[in-house]
Design an enzyme around this catalytic site. Structure first.
Site, mmCIF file in Angstrom:
data_model
loop_
_atom_site.group_PDB
_atom_site.id
_atom_site.type_symbol
_atom_site.label_atom_id
_atom_site.label_comp_id
_atom_site.label_asym_id
_atom_site.label_seq_id
_atom_site.Cartn_x
_atom_site.Cartn_y
_atom_site.Cartn_z
ATOM 1 N N GLU A 181 -3.291 1.988 0.760
ATOM 2 C CA GLU A 181 -3.771 1.770 -0.615
ATOM 3 C C GLU A 181 -5.107 2.468 -0.799
ATOM 4 O O GLU A 181 -5.666 3.016 0.158
ATOM 5 C CB GLU A 181 -3.903 0.268 -0.899
ATOM 6 C CG GLU A 181 -4.923 -0.431 -0.017
ATOM 7 C CD GLU A 181 -5.082 -1.923 -0.324
ATOM 8 O OE1 GLU A 181 -4.728 -2.356 -1.422
ATOM 9 O OE2 GLU A 181 -5.595 -2.633 0.558
ATOM 10 N N TYR A 240 -12.837 -13.481 -3.379
ATOM 11 C CA TYR A 240 -13.274 -13.222 -4.752
ATOM 12 C C TYR A 240 -12.137 -12.732 -5.620
ATOM 13 O O TYR A 240 -11.049 -12.430 -5.122
ATOM 14 C CB TYR A 240 -14.433 -12.208 -4.745
ATOM 15 C CG TYR A 240 -13.983 -10.781 -4.492
ATOM 16 C CD1 TYR A 240 -13.590 -10.364 -3.223
ATOM 17 C CD2 TYR A 240 -13.921 -9.853 -5.535
ATOM 18 C CE1 TYR A 240 -13.162 -9.062 -3.003
ATOM 19 C CE2 TYR A 240 -13.496 -8.544 -5.322
ATOM 20 C CZ TYR A 240 -13.120 -8.152 -4.037
ATOM 21 O OH TYR A 240 -12.685 -6.867 -3.834
ATOM 22 N N LYS A 282 -8.135 -11.356 -0.391
ATOM 23 C CA LYS A 282 -9.174 -10.648 -1.155
ATOM 24 C C LYS A 282 -10.536 -11.153 -0.679
ATOM 25 O O LYS A 282 -11.223 -11.933 -1.328
ATOM 26 C CB LYS A 282 -8.970 -10.843 -2.667
ATOM 27 C CG LYS A 282 -9.642 -9.750 -3.488
ATOM 28 C CD LYS A 282 -9.084 -9.679 -4.878
ATOM 29 C CE LYS A 282 -9.928 -8.842 -5.832
ATOM 30 N NZ LYS A 282 -10.072 -7.433 -5.514
ATOM 31 N N LEU A 318 -3.675 -5.187 -0.418
ATOM 32 C CA LEU A 318 -3.850 -6.268 -1.391
ATOM 33 C C LEU A 318 -2.684 -6.225 -2.378
ATOM 34 O O LEU A 318 -2.308 -5.147 -2.856
ATOM 35 C CB LEU A 318 -5.171 -6.087 -2.140
ATOM 36 C CG LEU A 318 -5.473 -7.242 -3.083
ATOM 37 C CD1 LEU A 318 -5.938 -8.471 -2.297
ATOM 38 C CD2 LEU A 318 -6.536 -6.867 -4.098
HETATM 39 C C1 LIG Z 1 -8.260 -2.964 -1.806
HETATM 40 C C2 LIG Z 1 -7.712 -3.177 -3.180
HETATM 41 N N1 LIG Z 1 -6.420 -2.914 -3.414
HETATM 42 C C3 LIG Z 1 -5.878 -3.060 -4.640
HETATM 43 C C4 LIG Z 1 -6.652 -3.484 -5.716
HETATM 44 C C5 LIG Z 1 -6.012 -3.646 -7.064
HETATM 45 O O1 LIG Z 1 -5.802 -5.001 -7.361
HETATM 46 P P1 LIG Z 1 -5.771 -5.546 -8.852
HETATM 47 O O2 LIG Z 1 -4.751 -4.733 -9.581
HETATM 48 O O3 LIG Z 1 -5.354 -6.959 -8.700
HETATM 49 O O4 LIG Z 1 -7.140 -5.370 -9.406
HETATM 50 C C6 LIG Z 1 -7.997 -3.787 -5.521
HETATM 51 C C7 LIG Z 1 -8.806 -4.267 -6.635
HETATM 52 O O5 LIG Z 1 -9.994 -4.339 -6.595
HETATM 53 C C8 LIG Z 1 -8.548 -3.637 -4.215
HETATM 54 O O6 LIG Z 1 -9.837 -3.918 -3.972
#
Ligand SMILES: Cc1ncc(COP(=O)(O)O)c(C=O)c1O
Length: 284
Positions: free
Chosen positions: A178, A32, A146, A202
């Site tokens: 994270e 997603y 993701k 991610l």
């Molecule tokens: C586990 C995780 N890490 C990092 C992020 C941040 O990613 P982004 O800046 O692309 O939203 C998200 C965003 O939902 C996430 O679910």
């Protein structure tokens, strides 16, 4: 009426249904994206399309559209729902098939859905900062995908909520990875330090924008693992995500970060980030 996209068709939200043998529903077998919309314009659309393609590719799901076609569909969805400020949720699953762990026959048709939601800019937390709690990272070893499997993330976020916190900061042993739905960046002696984008986290799009801005403005960055101890001794700490943008973290496990208020470099990056949004999507 709220429009949603189901497999390329625009239908009414209340008519959208998922089969009980959709593999996303049974196995979390899908990926997603969450895309921010400001002034009716998708922010960092290309980066989200790229990551969506990469995630799907990593688990062997073939996207039924080119990136351009998909972007076009999402733009139409924004228009139909008259969305000015909010998000698009976009998901694809491997498709519907009799339950079996192994992938079904190659001709299975993936299920793609998208919908929009109105969402304000979180001005209060951006201004005051938030509290976080530490928690062991119990997730799998492909956090770069993701994936719809968010149980580890969900359990972490629940712990944050139960501790009266906004976010849970995950660690594998001593190493900070994270947040449950965000990336974590710390500032020490003017250097921004964050976990490298490998399979343990991610590759956040917001984080990457921040790293680009740091490069443009000659703010030193180290992409390397850092420990719980380094986090405890940080001058500043912040999280990044599509919906939380650049949010200062002012306490971790009830212990204050730096002076316990959002730090100057975090504030500067917030303002550079806002300029970047405005350059792409118009003034906020
Ligand atoms: C586990 C995780 N890490 C990092 C992020 C941040 O990613 P982004 O800046 O692309 O939203 C998200 C965003 O939902 C996430 O679910």
């Amino acid at each position: 009426m709220a429009w949603v996209i189901v497999n390329g068709k625009f239908i009414n939200r209340t008519e959208a249904k998922v089969d009980i043998e959709d593999r996303g529903y049974q196995f979390g077998d899908g990926v997603y994206e969450v895309i921010r919309v400001y002034n009716g314009v998708m922010f960092t659309a290309k980066e989200h399309m790229d990551r969506f393609s990469r995630s799907a590719d990593n688990i062997g799901i073939k996207l039924p559209y080119t990136q351009e076609q998909l972007r076009n569909l999402l733009d139409q969805l924004i228009d139909k729902n008259n969305l000015r400020l909010g998000i698009i949720y976009l998901q694809i699953t491997r498709g519907t098939a009799p339950r079996n762990h192994a992938f079904p026959a190659a001709n299975i048709i993936p299920n793609l859905v998208a919908y929009t939601k109105e969402l304000e800019i979180p001005t209060a937390t951006l201004h005051s900062g938030v509290k976080a709690v530490l928690t062991e990272d119990i997730r799998w070893l492909r956090c770069d995908i993701k994936s719809l499997n968010l149980l580890g993330n969900s359990l972490a976020k629940q712990k944050a909520v139960e501790h009266g916190c906004y976010e849970a900061i995950q660690h594998r042993g001593e190493v900070i990875t994270e947040g449950s739905s965000s990336n974590i960046l710390l500032v020490k002696d003017g250097v921004v330090i964050t976990h490298p984008s490998n399979q343990l986290i991610l590759k956040g799009i917001t984080k990457d924008v921040i790293l680009e801005l740091c490069a443009e403005h000659r703010i030193p960055v180290e992409e390397r693992s850092f420990t719980i101890r380094e986090l405890e001794q940080a001058d500043e700490l912040f999280l990044t995500s599509t919906t939380s943008e650049v949010t200062p973290i002012v306490a971790v496990n009830a212990r204050q970060v730096g002076r316990g208020v959002p730090g100057p470099l975090t504030r500067r990056l917030q303002s550079l980030f806002k300029q970047r949004i405005e350059a792409q999507c118009g003034s906020l």
